[in-house]
Design a protein around this motif. Structure first.
Motif, PDB file in Angstrom:
ATOM      1  N   SER A 192       0.693   1.453  -3.219  1.00  0.00           N
ATOM      2  CA  SER A 192       0.348   2.104  -4.494  1.00  0.00           C
ATOM      3  C   SER A 192       1.598   2.421  -5.303  1.00  0.00           C
ATOM      4  CB  SER A 192      -0.427   3.403  -4.246  1.00  0.00           C
ATOM      5  OG  SER A 192      -1.673   3.137  -3.674  1.00  0.00           O
TER       6      SER A 192
ATOM      7  N   ASN B 160      -0.750  -5.729   5.001  1.00  0.00           N
ATOM      8  CA  ASN B 160      -1.735  -6.294   5.916  1.00  0.00           C
ATOM      9  C   ASN B 160      -1.094  -7.217   6.959  1.00  0.00           C
ATOM     10  OD1 ASN B 160      -3.722  -4.927   4.518  1.00  0.00           O
ATOM     11  ND2 ASN B 160      -4.271  -6.669   3.228  1.00  0.00           N
TER      12      ASN B 160
ATOM     13  N   SER C 262      -0.353  -4.758  -1.006  1.00  0.00           N
ATOM     14  CA  SER C 262      -1.090  -4.562   0.249  1.00  0.00           C
ATOM     15  C   SER C 262      -1.088  -5.828   1.091  1.00  0.00           C
ATOM     16  CB  SER C 262      -2.534  -4.151  -0.042  1.00  0.00           C
ATOM     17  OG  SER C 262      -2.573  -2.858  -0.616  1.00  0.00           O
TER      18      SER C 262
ATOM     19  N   HIS D 207      -0.339   5.518  12.226  1.00  0.00           N
ATOM     20  CA  HIS D 207      -0.692   5.946  10.861  1.00  0.00           C
ATOM     21  C   HIS D 207      -0.289   4.925   9.800  1.00  0.00           C
ATOM     22  CE1 HIS D 207       3.526   6.810  11.352  1.00  0.00           C
ATOM     23  NE2 HIS D 207       3.648   7.168  10.083  1.00  0.00           N
ATOM     24  N   TRP D 208       0.219   3.778  10.213  1.00  0.00           N
ATOM     25  CA  TRP D 208       0.740   2.811   9.240  1.00  0.00           C
ATOM     26  C   TRP D 208      -0.339   2.211   8.338  1.00  0.00           C
ATOM     27  CZ3 TRP D 208       5.414  -0.713  10.893  1.00  0.00           C
ATOM     28  CH2 TRP D 208       6.517   0.112  11.158  1.00  0.00           C
ATOM     29  N   ASP D 209      -1.590   2.133   8.793  1.00  0.00           N
ATOM     30  CA  ASP D 209      -2.652   1.632   7.899  1.00  0.00           C
ATOM     31  C   ASP D 209      -2.672   2.466   6.621  1.00  0.00           C
ATOM     32  OD1 ASP D 209      -3.613  -0.482   9.407  1.00  0.00           O
ATOM     33  OD2 ASP D 209      -5.089   0.731  10.474  1.00  0.00           O
ATOM     34  N   THR D 210      -2.621   3.782   6.796  1.00  0.00           N
ATOM     35  CA  THR D 210      -2.631   4.702   5.651  1.00  0.00           C
ATOM     36  C   THR D 210      -1.292   4.700   4.925  1.00  0.00           C
ATOM     37  OG1 THR D 210      -4.116   6.094   6.921  1.00  0.00           O
ATOM     38  CG2 THR D 210      -3.150   7.084   4.970  1.00  0.00           C
ATOM     39  N   LEU D 211      -0.218   4.790   5.698  1.00  0.00           N
ATOM     40  CA  LEU D 211       1.129   4.882   5.114  1.00  0.00           C
ATOM     41  C   LEU D 211       1.454   3.666   4.245  1.00  0.00           C
ATOM     42  CD1 LEU D 211       3.982   6.219   4.950  1.00  0.00           C
ATOM     43  CD2 LEU D 211       4.587   4.877   6.978  1.00  0.00           C
TER      44      LEU D 211
ATOM     45  N   ASN E 103       0.782  -4.913   9.444  1.00  0.00           N
ATOM     46  CA  ASN E 103      -0.175  -4.220  10.305  1.00  0.00           C
ATOM     47  C   ASN E 103      -0.858  -5.168  11.287  1.00  0.00           C
ATOM     48  OD1 ASN E 103       0.059  -1.431   9.707  1.00  0.00           O
ATOM     49  ND2 ASN E 103      -1.010  -1.736   7.765  1.00  0.00           N
TER      50      ASN E 103
ATOM     51  N   ALA F 283      -0.559   1.540   2.867  1.00  0.00           N
ATOM     52  CA  ALA F 283      -1.437   1.498   1.685  1.00  0.00           C
ATOM     53  C   ALA F 283      -0.903   2.433   0.598  1.00  0.00           C
ATOM     54  CB  ALA F 283      -2.860   1.885   2.071  1.00  0.00           C
ATOM     55  N   GLU F 284      -0.425   3.610   1.019  1.00  0.00           N
ATOM     56  CA  GLU F 284       0.174   4.558   0.054  1.00  0.00           C
ATOM     57  C   GLU F 284       1.425   3.948  -0.576  1.00  0.00           C
ATOM     58  OE1 GLU F 284       0.888   7.965   2.497  1.00  0.00           O
ATOM     59  OE2 GLU F 284      -1.220   8.620   2.474  1.00  0.00           O
TER      60      GLU F 284
ATOM     61  N   LYS G  32      -1.497  -2.781  -6.501  1.00  0.00           N
ATOM     62  CA  LYS G  32      -1.706  -2.272  -5.139  1.00  0.00           C
ATOM     63  C   LYS G  32      -2.247  -3.371  -4.221  1.00  0.00           C
ATOM     64  CE  LYS G  32      -3.847   1.142  -2.205  1.00  0.00           C
ATOM     65  NZ  LYS G  32      -4.730   2.296  -2.026  1.00  0.00           N
TER      66      LYS G  32
END
Length: 250
Positions: free
Chosen positions: A231, A88, A84, A221-225, A91, A227-228, A80
């Motif tokens: 994963s 990063n 990420s 919402h891309w910070d969350t998306l 983003n 990161a998901e 992850k």
């Protein structure tokens, strides 16, 4: 052999960020981290009105993820963190208040296509064919997918993601909206990028900042998306299929 680097050169309002890795500009975690930080700092620098993002060398723009690092991932958390790195960078480009002009001199693969897609305006040479090769090694373009889909549309993104073994020509990428202009040579590309960046420096920085916000609306919402998505890739890179496939690349 030249060592990997990320550096920035600021001249007359243009901040040129260049990254390089001797393995066809593939991107290990430390270079991704440096790249994200450099973009963020450039966005905050009042001496910079516009950013040009390029890679070193005259052939491959970016070969995507570092296979050397992929092979050494042995747990989901490490996976992850690695994926990420691309999240990063994308983003950082998305949040940067300045327009980022891409200069793509040659082939770009996987994560490199994601970086090209996150440019606000991307110029290339006719040698800049693109490929989303992730399915080849048992993963998928999960992290870069949203950026690529935003530029190519779901149809274009899914086409190159499923056809993971094919390089699509620069002319195709231009038709789909990834590249704005395609030049016959790197020299012509450099002239085009320079003239375009210089012209942008004449515009109102506040207007450009507000336009950038408008263009990226709906991606908050891309910070969350992303990161998901990192994963998912981090899990898949540990699959037997991927481990066996990566061994062949050693």
């Amino acid at each position: 052999m030249t060592k990997p680097y990320v550096h920035i050169d600021i001249q007359d309002g243009i901040g040129t960020i260049e990254f390089f890795h001797p393995a066809h500009n593939s991107l290990p975690g430390d270079i991704l981290s440096q790249l994200a930080k450099t973009i963020t700092v450039a966005g905050e620098n009042e001496d910079i009105k516009v950013i040009v993002l390029k890679s070193g060398g005259d052939r491959t723009f970016c070969a995507g993820a570092s296979f050397k690092e992929l092979i050494n991932i042995n747990d989901e958390a490490t996976g992850k963190v690695f994926f990420s790195g691309f999240a990063n960078v994308i983003n950082a480009m998305r949040k940067c208040p300045k327009f980022i002009i891409g200069r793509v001199q040659g082939k770009t693969v996987g994560g490199g296509v994601g970086i090209a897609s996150a440019m606000d305006y991307c110029m290339a040479t006719k040698f800049a064919s693109i490929k989303l090769s992730e399915l080849n090694v048992g993963i998928g373009p999960f992290v870069v997918g949203p950026a690529v889909e935003r530029k190519l549309g779901l149809s274009g993104m899914s086409q190159i993601a499923i056809d993971a073994n094919t390089f699509y020509p620069a002319s195709w990428a231009q038709e789909k909206g990834l590249f704005t202009q395609v030049f016959d040579s790197t020299e012509e590309l450099d002239e085009g990028v320079k003239a375009f960046a210089e012209n942008l420096c004449n515009y109102n920085p506040e207007a450009m900042k507000e336009m950038k916000k408008m263009f990226w609306q709906g991606t908050e919402h891309w910070d969350t998306l992303l990161a998901e998505r990192a994963s998912i890739s981090g899990r898949l890179v540990l699959s037997d299929f991927t481990k066996e496939t990566l061994k062949r690349f050693k």
